[in-house]
Design a protein around this motif. Structure first.
Motif, PDB file in Angstrom:
ATOM      1  N   ALA A  64       0.869  -1.179   0.000  1.00 14.08           N
ATOM      2  CA  ALA A  64       0.000   0.000   0.000  1.00 14.08           C
ATOM      3  C   ALA A  64       0.902   1.224   0.000  1.00 14.08           C
ATOM      4  CB  ALA A  64      -0.911   0.018   1.224  1.00 14.08           C
ATOM      5  N   ARG A  65       0.737   2.091  -0.972  1.00 15.40           N
ATOM      6  CA  ARG A  65       1.607   3.258  -1.118  1.00 15.40           C
ATOM      7  C   ARG A  65       0.757   4.520  -1.269  1.00 15.40           C
ATOM      8  NH1 ARG A  65       6.576   1.327  -3.287  1.00 15.40           N
ATOM      9  NH2 ARG A  65       7.034  -0.637  -2.214  1.00 15.40           N
ATOM     10  N   ASN A  66       1.341   5.664  -0.936  1.00 16.90           N
ATOM     11  CA  ASN A  66       0.664   6.945  -1.151  1.00 16.90           C
ATOM     12  C   ASN A  66       1.707   8.031  -1.381  1.00 16.90           C
ATOM     13  OD1 ASN A  66      -1.379   8.772  -1.480  1.00 16.90           O
ATOM     14  ND2 ASN A  66      -2.275   8.519   0.550  1.00 16.90           N
TER      15      ASN A  66
ATOM     16  N   ASN B 295      -3.624  13.341  -2.718  1.00 15.97           N
ATOM     17  CA  ASN B 295      -3.753  11.928  -2.404  1.00 15.97           C
ATOM     18  C   ASN B 295      -3.482  11.112  -3.662  1.00 15.97           C
ATOM     19  OD1 ASN B 295      -4.271   9.848  -0.622  1.00 15.97           O
ATOM     20  ND2 ASN B 295      -6.484   9.855  -0.946  1.00 15.97           N
TER      21      ASN B 295
ATOM     22  N   PRO C 164      -3.362   7.224  -3.655  1.00 12.81           N
ATOM     23  CA  PRO C 164      -3.301   5.858  -3.125  1.00 12.81           C
ATOM     24  C   PRO C 164      -3.041   4.851  -4.243  1.00 12.81           C
ATOM     25  CG  PRO C 164      -5.575   6.603  -3.251  1.00 12.81           C
ATOM     26  CD  PRO C 164      -4.718   7.784  -3.600  1.00 12.81           C
TER      27      PRO C 164
ATOM     28  N   THR D 115      -1.939   0.488  -4.913  1.00 11.36           N
ATOM     29  CA  THR D 115      -1.782  -0.847  -4.345  1.00 11.36           C
ATOM     30  C   THR D 115      -1.044  -1.734  -5.334  1.00 11.36           C
ATOM     31  OG1 THR D 115      -3.875  -0.650  -3.135  1.00 11.36           O
ATOM     32  CG2 THR D 115      -2.971  -2.857  -3.405  1.00 11.36           C
TER      33      THR D 115
ATOM     34  N   GLY E  87      -3.926   2.328  -9.037  1.00  9.08           N
ATOM     35  CA  GLY E  87      -3.797   3.555  -8.278  1.00  9.08           C
ATOM     36  C   GLY E  87      -4.664   4.650  -8.851  1.00  9.08           C
TER      37      GLY E  87
END
Length: 670
Positions: free
Chosen positions: A291-293, A312, A314, A316, A345
């Motif tokens: 999980a990255r942001n 934002n 987000p 995955t 994403g």
């Protein structure tokens, strides 16, 4: 948080398995777990490979993994900035001068898991602490083996250190002449026949001015940074020849660039589970989730107010691989396998008027990329010669792509959905290694490779004022074809020399193509061709050690039609010559004194060859001086000659790299 709880649960499983492992009687066989993957195959040396060992990693003067990798000639980031003073989204990794690109053209693996961001393709270098690694293996040139999709320019394999390297406890605390700090620690314990290791690192500081003094304004800001990362890793035996490896990584990094309020963050949580069997039917089974942001605020360079809030992003990533090595006789090592990657994403951003401060637009963009690959490879040993051949078949999809824009009132202005695409691509690699005698080994290899455009390249436009770069949802896959030949010499014990000549071509290369004044778009150009030489030397003589690496590359873009103006130009961000050397001396046990000199040749900021980044030569140093039994004084120096390093030049808008920096601190656990 769900992913983090899963990570902790997986680690708990590993600890439970370790604790549940019974103590063996004196007559029972000893089970040894390594925490690593399967051993390299006999033909691995047929490819141009360089290894960075743990001692080199632990003594990097900057303490940053990207600087350790810079010791391998041909390694390149999009820009020369390190992970304290660059926007993370621009930190792609590339090898062999195949064109500066914020997306990675080299595949970076940590314990077998791809580390590139699922949306952008950048590498979170600040989350990878050199001191928690056992070694780094860099293979230049395309590949078609496990996780081969993405290994367009080569593969960078990072291997976490185990108990044999870390011991019970190690740590260090340092501060530099700007008051910045670096704290890190690792602790581990043997649990039954397995082990668990936990490590953490925290870096923070006010940074330096990336803007030249003559160009600074009252709101010019230092490149402040504040980042932490933590990793927990457990390894336990499942049977006499099978081990379970569980790893969790979490990190967050905050940075400020150029102006006050121009803040960005990256954060991520990764978890992976791996089973490695070393019996007659050897296998490697791996599964992971990420999980990255990413967030980023763009500030106007004329009015110094926010004009874009990328609030934002987000993303995955999930996937895995299974590799099987069946017993086919002593002369062969056969590899069969499958791997899968899914990257999805979405970007959320708000455009703001520089004059009124009011919102002018709200945008969303995103999609999903997948790749399913099947591979087979065989190494055949014939006396002094090893032959290898492999093939890979990828089923890829680019789907669910969209771009939406609403005005300040929420009224939909643009609602673009892009057609789903899919296809099959085959890639191959093969080579030979001939050990003519103990002194000389000859090698040759040919290969092809594949890279899908990232979600960022497909759907996200961006601005580095005053230049606007548009996305392009119609981008095609990049494909590499190349070959190389080399010789490895071992004239005496502890002395190694190598020379490699290569010719690589990336077809449909994605580039930021200039369309007009301050306007670019991501486009596929015909090709980028890179031909050159790579040389490396290492020597260990008594308490002295020497390592050097250099590459010279003749790289050029091939373009027609809209890209005809680029034909024959050197790709942006690509120097012709890169080289460096390190000399280390251990006058006594636990002592270490070393110095590193590195040169990067001139390169162009842009595809039109109008903005030059001058050559730069830097000198770094490292000293470890024992004070007590397990305590040492550590001194580090970066850019000791205070060379002016220009990292960005867009028509006179310039960013600078790290100035002279001196660190001092203590290290515990030698």
């Amino acid at each position: 948080m769900t992913l983090f709880r899963s990570l902790m649960a997986g680690t708990g499983l590993s600890l439970a398995l370790c604790a549940a492992t019974p103590a063996f009687a004196q007559d029972d066989p000893v089970i040894v777990v390594t925490g690593s993957g399967l051993e390299e195959t006999p033909a691995a040396p047929a490819y141009d490979t360089q290894v960075i060992d743990r001692d080199q990693l632990a003594s990097v003067p900057s303490g940053r993994i990207e600087d350790a990798l810079s010791g391998v000639a041909g390694f390149q980031q999009f820009r020369r900035s390190d992970s304290r003073s660059a926007n993370a989204s621009a930190q792609g990794a590339t090898l062999r001068a195949l064109g500066g690109n914020a997306t990675s053209r080299a595949l970076v693996l940590l314990d077998g898991v791809p580390m590139s961001d699922p949306f952008f393709g950048y590498i979170p270098f600040s989350a990878i602490a050199p001191e928690r690694l056992a070694q780094v293996r860099v293979t230049r040139g395309g590949g078609s083996g496990p996780f081969g999709a993405g290994a367009l320019a080569g593969t960078i394999e990072l291997e976490s250190a185990g108990m044999d390297s870390l011991g019970g406890f190690t740590g260090q605390a340092l501060a530099n002449d700007r008051g910045e700090t670096e704290l890190s620690a690792s602790t581990g314990a043997q649990l039954g026949s397995g082990f668990v290791v936990a490590s953490g690192r925290w870096d923070r500081g006010k940074g330096f001015f990336t803007t030249p003094e003559a160009d600074r304004v009252p709101l010019s800001a230092r490149a402040a940074f504040d980042g932490w990362s933590a990793q927990v890793r457990g390894v336990a035996p499942v049977s006499g020849d099978v081990e379970l490896q569980v790893r969790g990584l979490a990190y967050r990094d905050e940075r400020t660039l150029r102006f006050e309020g121009a803040d960005s963050t990256i954060e991520g949580q990764d978890a992976s589970v791996r089973l490695v069997g070393r019996g007659a039917w050897a296998f490697d089974a791996l599964a992971y989730i990420q999980a990255r942001n990413f967030t980023n605020i763009v500030v106007s360079s004329s009015r110094f107010v926010p004009v874009l809030d990328q609030r934002n992003t987000p993303a995955t990533g999930l996937g895995g691989k299974f590799e099987l090595r069946p017993p086919v006789g002593d002369a062969h090592v056969l590899r069969l396998g499958v791997d899968y990657r899914n990257a999805q994403g979405e970007l959320f951003e708000t455009a703001i008027s520089a004059f009124s401060g009011n919102v002018t637009a709200r945008r969303q963009a995103g999609g999903t990329n997948t790749d399913l690959g099947f591979f087979i490879e065989d190494d055949w040993t014939l006396g002094a010669m090893v032959l290898t051949a492999g093939a890979r078949l990828d089923r890829w999809t680019i789907r669910d792509g969209f771009y939406r824009e609403r005005d300040a009132a929420g009224v939909l202005q643009i609602d673009a959905g892009y057609p789903d695409r899919s296809g099959w691509d085959a890639s191959f690699r093969g080579g030979l290694l001939y050990r003519a005698n103990p002194l000389i080994a000859l090698r040759a290899a040919a290969y092809s490779g594949l890279r899908l455009p990232t979600l960022n390249e497909l759907y996200r436009p961006f601005v580095v004022f005053p230049v606007v770069t548009q996305a392009n949802a119609a981008l095609e896959n990049e494909r590499l074809e190349g070959f190389e030949a080399g010789v490895d010499l071992t004239p005496s014990s502890g002395v190694k020399l190598s020379l490699t000549a290569f010719d690589n071509r990336v077809k449909n290369a994605v580039a930021n193509v200039t369309l007009g004044t301050n306007l670019r778009q991501r486009r596929n150009i015909d090709a980028i061709r890179a031909r050159g030489l790579e040389a490396a030397a290492s020597a260990n003589v008594g308490r002295l050690s020497f390592d050097a690496s250099a590459s010279w590359t003749d790289a050029e873009a091939r373009g027609s039609g809209f890209a005809a103006v680029l034909d024959g130009n050197r790709p942006s961000q690509t120097p012709r010559f890169v080289g460096g050397a390190s000399l280390a001396w251990r006058p006594a046990e636990a002592w270490l004194l070393s110095a590193t000199i590195r040169h990067v040749g001139a390169q162009f900021e842009d595809d039109r060859e109008t903005n030059v980044l001058p050559a730069a030569t830097t000198l770094d140093a490292y000293a470890q001086i024992p004070l007590l039994r397990d305590v040492a004084l550590v001194l580090r120096g970066e850019n000791l000659t205070d060379e002016t390093i220009i990292t960005r030049n867009q028509s006179g808008s310039i960013d600078l790299g790290v100035p002279r920096t001196v660190w001092a601190g203590v290290k515990i656990g030698l």
